[in-house]
Design a protein around this motif. Structure first.
Motif, short mmCIF file in Angstrom:
data_model
loop_
_atom_site.label_atom_id
_atom_site.label_comp_id
_atom_site.label_asym_id
_atom_site.label_seq_id
_atom_site.Cartn_x
_atom_site.Cartn_y
_atom_site.Cartn_z
N GLN A 91 -3.73 -7.33 -2.80
CA GLN A 91 -4.63 -8.47 -2.69
C GLN A 91 -4.87 -9.02 -4.08
N LEU A 129 -3.81 -1.91 -1.66
CA LEU A 129 -4.44 -1.24 -0.51
C LEU A 129 -3.89 0.17 -0.31
N ALA A 154 -4.30 -7.38 -9.26
CA ALA A 154 -4.36 -7.27 -7.81
C ALA A 154 -4.91 -5.91 -7.41
N ARG A 186 1.28 -4.20 -0.23
CA ARG A 186 -0.02 -4.60 0.34
C ARG A 186 -1.01 -4.84 -0.80
#
Ligand SMILES: [Zn+2]
Length: 113
Positions: free
Chosen positions: A98, A74, A71, A96
């Motif tokens: 992704q 952020l 991942a 956070r």
């Protein structure tokens, strides 16, 4: 069942590949299963054998490997490894993230005849 649909998809890809590359037997299929995909290796083996029966992949060898989840955080602006979909970032404990990879199943390669 989720795995049954995935295996059907794999056999469909094998059929397409057989037409494009002109082979008529698949000897070995190597699949990568993402660590976050919630796919059971045992169920894949069972379903694949059932779905492949009577096709060009009937009785072929199935090799499964797990690939880790990855991942992008952020908060750290970095790529981190995760083992569960809802894991926090292992560096900053932030949430956070992704998802980059690890939630899919894909064909890595084939041995054909
Ligand atoms: Zn982070």
């Amino acid at each position: 069942m989720h795995e049954l649909a995935l295996c059907q998809g794999v056999v469909d890809v094998l059929r397409e590949q057989a037409e494009v590359h002109h082979f008529d037997r698949v000897m070995t299929v190597r699949l990568e299963i993402g660590a976050l995909s919630c796919v059971s290796a045992e169920a894949i083996e069972f379903c694949f054998a059932a779905v492949a029966r009577g096709t060009l992949a009937d009785g072929c060898r199935l090799e499964l490997s797990r690939i880790p989840g990855e991942a992008f955080c952020l908060d750290c602006s970095d790529t981190v490894a995760i083992s569960e979909r809802h894991d926090a970032c292992p560096r900053c404990a932030g949430h956070r993230l992704q998802l980059l990879r690890g939630d899919e199943m894909r064909i890595r390669d084939l041995e054909v005849a």
